[in-house]
Design a protein around this motif. Structure first.
Motif, PDB file in Angstrom:
ATOM      1  N   ASP A 148       0.806  -1.215   0.000  1.00  0.00           N
ATOM      2  CA  ASP A 148       0.000   0.000   0.000  1.00  0.00           C
ATOM      3  C   ASP A 148       0.844   1.274   0.000  1.00  0.00           C
ATOM      4  O   ASP A 148       0.315   2.373   0.140  1.00  0.00           O
ATOM      5  CB  ASP A 148      -0.917   0.015   1.232  1.00  0.00           C
ATOM      6  CG  ASP A 148      -1.935  -1.130   1.193  1.00  0.00           C
ATOM      7  OD1 ASP A 148      -2.395  -1.458   0.090  1.00  0.00           O
ATOM      8  OD2 ASP A 148      -2.245  -1.670   2.276  1.00  0.00           O
ATOM      9  N   GLY A 149       2.154   1.107  -0.114  1.00  0.00           N
ATOM     10  CA  GLY A 149       3.022   2.280  -0.149  1.00  0.00           C
ATOM     11  C   GLY A 149       3.383   2.802   1.224  1.00  0.00           C
ATOM     12  O   GLY A 149       3.941   3.872   1.362  1.00  0.00           O
ATOM     13  N   GLN A 229       0.924  11.539   2.044  1.00  0.00           N
ATOM     14  CA  GLN A 229       1.271  10.149   1.707  1.00  0.00           C
ATOM     15  C   GLN A 229       0.016   9.293   1.592  1.00  0.00           C
ATOM     16  O   GLN A 229      -0.106   8.459   0.699  1.00  0.00           O
ATOM     17  CB  GLN A 229       2.187   9.555   2.784  1.00  0.00           C
ATOM     18  CG  GLN A 229       3.619  10.059   2.725  1.00  0.00           C
ATOM     19  CD  GLN A 229       4.471   9.514   3.870  1.00  0.00           C
ATOM     20  OE1 GLN A 229       4.058   8.630   4.619  1.00  0.00           O
ATOM     21  NE2 GLN A 229       5.668  10.064   4.021  1.00  0.00           N
ATOM     22  N   ARG A 232      -1.754  10.149  -1.631  1.00  0.00           N
ATOM     23  CA  ARG A 232      -1.008   9.686  -2.814  1.00  0.00           C
ATOM     24  C   ARG A 232      -1.128   8.180  -2.992  1.00  0.00           C
ATOM     25  O   ARG A 232      -1.283   7.685  -4.093  1.00  0.00           O
ATOM     26  CB  ARG A 232       0.465  10.085  -2.658  1.00  0.00           C
ATOM     27  CG  ARG A 232       1.257  10.020  -3.957  1.00  0.00           C
ATOM     28  CD  ARG A 232       2.734  10.304  -3.731  1.00  0.00           C
ATOM     29  NE  ARG A 232       2.979  11.452  -2.861  1.00  0.00           N
ATOM     30  CZ  ARG A 232       4.046  11.593  -2.082  1.00  0.00           C
ATOM     31  NH1 ARG A 232       4.965  10.654  -2.052  1.00  0.00           N
ATOM     32  NH2 ARG A 232       4.197  12.648  -1.337  1.00  0.00           N
ATOM     33  N   HIS A 233      -1.037   7.453  -1.860  1.00  0.00           N
ATOM     34  CA  HIS A 233      -1.013   5.989  -1.960  1.00  0.00           C
ATOM     35  C   HIS A 233      -2.369   5.351  -1.673  1.00  0.00           C
ATOM     36  O   HIS A 233      -2.533   4.145  -1.851  1.00  0.00           O
ATOM     37  CB  HIS A 233       0.033   5.420  -1.000  1.00  0.00           C
ATOM     38  CG  HIS A 233       1.440   5.874  -1.318  1.00  0.00           C
ATOM     39  ND1 HIS A 233       2.110   5.471  -2.453  1.00  0.00           N
ATOM     40  CD2 HIS A 233       2.269   6.702  -0.656  1.00  0.00           C
ATOM     41  CE1 HIS A 233       3.323   6.028  -2.466  1.00  0.00           C
ATOM     42  NE2 HIS A 233       3.441   6.787  -1.397  1.00  0.00           N
TER      43      HIS A 233
END
Ligand code: FE2
Length: 367
Positions: A148-149, A229, A232-233
């Motif tokens: 999931d980053g 974050q 973004r992810h």
């Protein structure tokens, strides 16, 4: 049991930005721990790595044995003296520890309790973190992001300067960390050292006039990058209590005193860091910017306040976030992995009765 002192009567103006947190509340001040001496040098040999910071134990000290100890009175005494020793020297290194990830959780809580943490402060759950296999908040530190980053690092935020990563853990929380534990089990053949610096030594490097001025100030700490974050992810941030009923929501912003007294040692340290500290609350923007630049430069360039640790397999480092900063070194590409546990501590405060570490250590030598 901690004794409460009520000797600090300093008053402060409230911060202009962020959450309102007075830097010093008399009721928060604790009496420092008095070591019992049970952690004697002959039984638990160790050496100081630099005059300012870092103490390295020999591998004879195995936390597994301390955890399994049947004599709980002796165990509590050992953890108390360990907490004091780690807090006095900023970071302790314990080579070749035979531990499971969940053992880190037990050690973190025992150290936190020994250091007198509030009862509602427990293990921190990082806003970007998934729970471990057993449901415990023991995070994986790795240079490879998960599917999931998620990755507990500043790898995508950092500048080209390796020194850009200096920080203390989770200072954006109203109840930030006391101790962090990191045990590395997978390492590159070279690279990936961790640097630690002493906030006590940074405080001692300041003139008395600057120490006095800074002790009247608070600073805003925030971690808005986690919301970015998450966007973004596409993963969800943890907004329920993160190790304390005070650490909730997705604002990730609070204010703390610029000079913080370590409750375990009673010593003063500089409590700002370039990753999370954005503003001195009582100053105008230009004054704040200039002062923070100076303080961040002091932290990055004062190498006599730093220690650099080259990890061995299964080495455990335990540091006191209240009085240190640390910075990873991203100079490797092979897999590097470890387990991390972080215990939440008390509301940071400034106690004008606190001492300089240098004066304290000089006193110990004289005695
Ligand atoms: Fe960290």
């Amino acid at each position: 049991m901690q004794t409460i002192t009520t000797t600090n009567t300093t008053t402060y103006s409230l911060p202009l930005t962020g959450a309102v947190t007075p830097p010093s509340l008399a009721a928060l001040a604790q009496q420092p721990l008095q070591p019992s001496g049970i952690l004697d040098q002959a039984t638990y040999p160790r050496q100081r790595l630099t005059p300012a910071i870092g103490i390295q134990f020999e591998s004879g000290l195995q936390f597994k044995e301390l955890l399994d100890m049947e004599d709980k009175v002796k165990q509590a005494a050992l953890f108390k003296d360990l907490a004091h020793e780690i807090s006095l020297h900023g970071v302790g290194f314990f080579p070749a520890q035979d531990l499971e990830a969940d053992d880190l959780a037990r050690i973190a809580l025992l150290l936190g309790e020994a250091a007198g943490k509030p009862t509602d402060s427990v293990l921190h759950i990082h806003p970007t973190q998934e729970l471990g296999e057993n449901g415990l908040p023991v995070g994986q530190i790795t240079n490879v992001a998960d599917k999931d980053g998620r990755q507990i690092s500043f790898a995508d935020e950092r500048s080209t300067f390796a020194s850009a990563g200096w920080h203390t853990d989770i200072s954006f929380e109203p109840r930030p960390a006391n101790y962090s534990l990191l045990r590395m089990h997978t390492l590159p053949s070279t690279g990936g050292d961790t640097l630690f610096s002493s906030a006590y030594a940074h405080y001692d490097a300041l003139s008395p006039a600057m120490q006095s001025f800074l002790s009247t100030l608070t600073a805003t700490h925030h971690a808005e990058m986690f919301r970015e974050q998450s966007r973004r992810h596409g993963f969800k941030l943890r907004t329920d209590p993160r190790g304390s009923p005070h650490n909730v929501g997705d604002v990730f912003r609070t204010s703390h005193p610029v000079i913080r007294t370590n409750p375990t040692t009673g010593l003063q340290g500089l409590f700002v860091n370039q990753c999370f500290t954005s503003r001195i609350d009582q100053l105008n923007w230009d004054e704040s910017d200039a002062l923070l630049k100076y303080l961040f430069t002091l932290q990055a360039q004062t190498h006599d306040a730093q220690v650099r640790y080259r990890w061995g397999i299964n080495d455990l480092a335990i540091w006191d976030n209240r009085s240190t900063n640390h910075s990873a070194t991203f100079d490797y590409s092979a897999l590097r992995k470890g387990d991390r546990a972080v215990c939440c501590g008390e509301q940071p405060y400034y106690d004008h009765n606190g001492l300089s570490r240098k004066a304290y250590m000089d006193q110990q030598v004289r005695d």
